[in-house]
Scaffold this active site. Structure first.
Site, PDB file in Angstrom:
ATOM      1  N   ASP A 131       0.821  -1.221   0.000  1.00  0.00           N
ATOM      2  CA  ASP A 131       0.000   0.000   0.000  1.00  0.00           C
ATOM      3  C   ASP A 131       0.849   1.262   0.000  1.00  0.00           C
ATOM      4  O   ASP A 131       1.804   1.377   0.792  1.00  0.00           O
ATOM      5  CB  ASP A 131      -0.864   0.030   1.272  1.00  0.00           C
ATOM      6  CG  ASP A 131      -2.305  -0.354   1.016  1.00  0.00           C
ATOM      7  OD1 ASP A 131      -2.732  -0.406  -0.162  1.00  0.00           O
ATOM      8  OD2 ASP A 131      -3.015  -0.604   2.004  1.00  0.00           O
ATOM      9  N   GLU A 176     -14.081  -2.078  -1.756  1.00  0.00           N
ATOM     10  CA  GLU A 176     -14.300  -2.273  -0.312  1.00  0.00           C
ATOM     11  C   GLU A 176     -15.653  -1.716   0.126  1.00  0.00           C
ATOM     12  O   GLU A 176     -15.981  -0.549  -0.172  1.00  0.00           O
ATOM     13  CB  GLU A 176     -13.166  -1.599   0.496  1.00  0.00           C
ATOM     14  CG  GLU A 176     -13.356  -1.797   1.999  1.00  0.00           C
ATOM     15  CD  GLU A 176     -12.131  -1.480   2.845  1.00  0.00           C
ATOM     16  OE1 GLU A 176     -11.079  -1.107   2.276  1.00  0.00           O
ATOM     17  OE2 GLU A 176     -12.239  -1.610   4.084  1.00  0.00           O
TER      18      GLU A 176
HETATM   19  O1  KIV Z   1      -4.864  -1.955   3.984  1.00  0.00           O
HETATM   20  C1  KIV Z   1      -5.522  -2.975   3.749  1.00  0.00           C
HETATM   21  O2  KIV Z   1      -5.385  -4.006   4.405  1.00  0.00           O
HETATM   22  C2  KIV Z   1      -6.474  -2.927   2.647  1.00  0.00           C
HETATM   23  C3  KIV Z   1      -7.473  -4.031   2.582  1.00  0.00           C
HETATM   24  C4  KIV Z   1      -8.573  -3.746   3.520  1.00  0.00           C
HETATM   25  C5  KIV Z   1      -7.954  -4.257   1.194  1.00  0.00           C
HETATM   26  O3  KIV Z   1      -6.467  -2.023   1.878  1.00  0.00           O
END
Ligand code: KIV
Length: 248
Positions: free
Chosen positions: A73, A165
């Site tokens: 991320d 989501e």
């Molecule tokens: O940060 C995360 O774990 C996510 C998931 C909820 C898809 O973005």
């Protein structure tokens, strides 16, 4: 997998031992998600997670993995300009990620990342980095149309997959059918091309809150507490260490 209808199985992971287990289980995709902040680092929000946090944990996951695609991320504030997004995405790729994920519809940023050979996953619906309220998205016609339109924009700008989501099953189904790229749902019903859950949620290792879409596949929190209680009792009663665990 989208074209053959085989569902994509994705989970989050944040460390070496869990990455090893997911890799040995041949899960398709590991997300080093910024949920790290809430389920591992103890913050009340994902928005406190930094690029260094994700780099640190992506390195650990990469060391434990030799099977799954690793997506890391881009945390809050790390992709506000094209330059910043590319710089930070490169840090995540160097740490061992195969791709990056970012929340929201920023087609210019996505396009820039993909033009710089950084495979990118989109994320629409509930966007925890910026959401003021955790709710189901896409119930109104207007909101559903906006999310559908953003999904098409993200596909055109180069995303190779899209996380959906906390949206209605109907909307997720419509988006999934309308795109060539796969959708991976979390709280988006069964018609997505794949599913993702937060590992600590599904293992019963996080109990601060539990959204409807979370299913516990184990109660490891309870198992761990039982193990610790046993250890504690045996130490207090001088049962452990016994002769089998002692050098004579
Ligand atoms: O940060 C995360 O774990 C996510 C998931 C909820 C898809 O973005």
């Amino acid at each position: 997998m989208k074209s053959t209808g085989e569902k994509i199985v994705a989970l989050t992971a944040y460390d070496y031992p869990m990455a090893q287990i997911l890799s040995q289980s041949q899960v398709d995709l590991i997300l080093v998600g910024d949920t790290l902040g809430v389920v591992v680092l103890g913050y009340d929000t994902t928005s406190k997670v930094t690029v260094s946090d994700i780099v640190h944990h992506t390195k650990a996951v990469a060391r434990g993995n030799d099977f799954c695609l690793i997506v890391a991320d881009l945390p809050y504030g790390s992709y506000t300009t094209e330059k910043l997004a590319i710089e930070n995405a490169r840090l995540l790729i160097s740490a061992g990620a195969d791709a990056v994920k970012l929340e929201g519809c920023y087609p210019q940023i996505t396009e820039s990342l993909t033009q710089h050979n950084i495979p990118t996953v989109g994320h629409l619906g509930l966007l925890p980095q910026t959401a003021d309220k955790f709710r189901v998205y896409g119930r109104s016609v207007q909101e559903a149309e906006l999310i559908s339109q953003q999904a098409r924009q993200l596909e055109s700008s180069g995303c190779f997959a899209l996380v959906l989501e906390s949206i209605t099953k109907k909307l997720a189904s419509k988006i999934t059918k309308s795109l060539n790229i796969p959708t991976i749902g979390i709280g988006a019903g069964s018609d997505c091309d794949g599913q993702i859950l937060v590992l600590n949620d599904m293992l019963g290792l996080f109990d601060r809150f539990k959204p409807t879409f979370v299913k516990h596949y184990a109660e490891l929190g309870i198992t761990i507490k039982d193990a610790i209680a046993n250890y504690k009792r045996e130490v207090r009663e001088n049962i452990f260490p016994d002769s089998n665990h002692t050098y004579e």
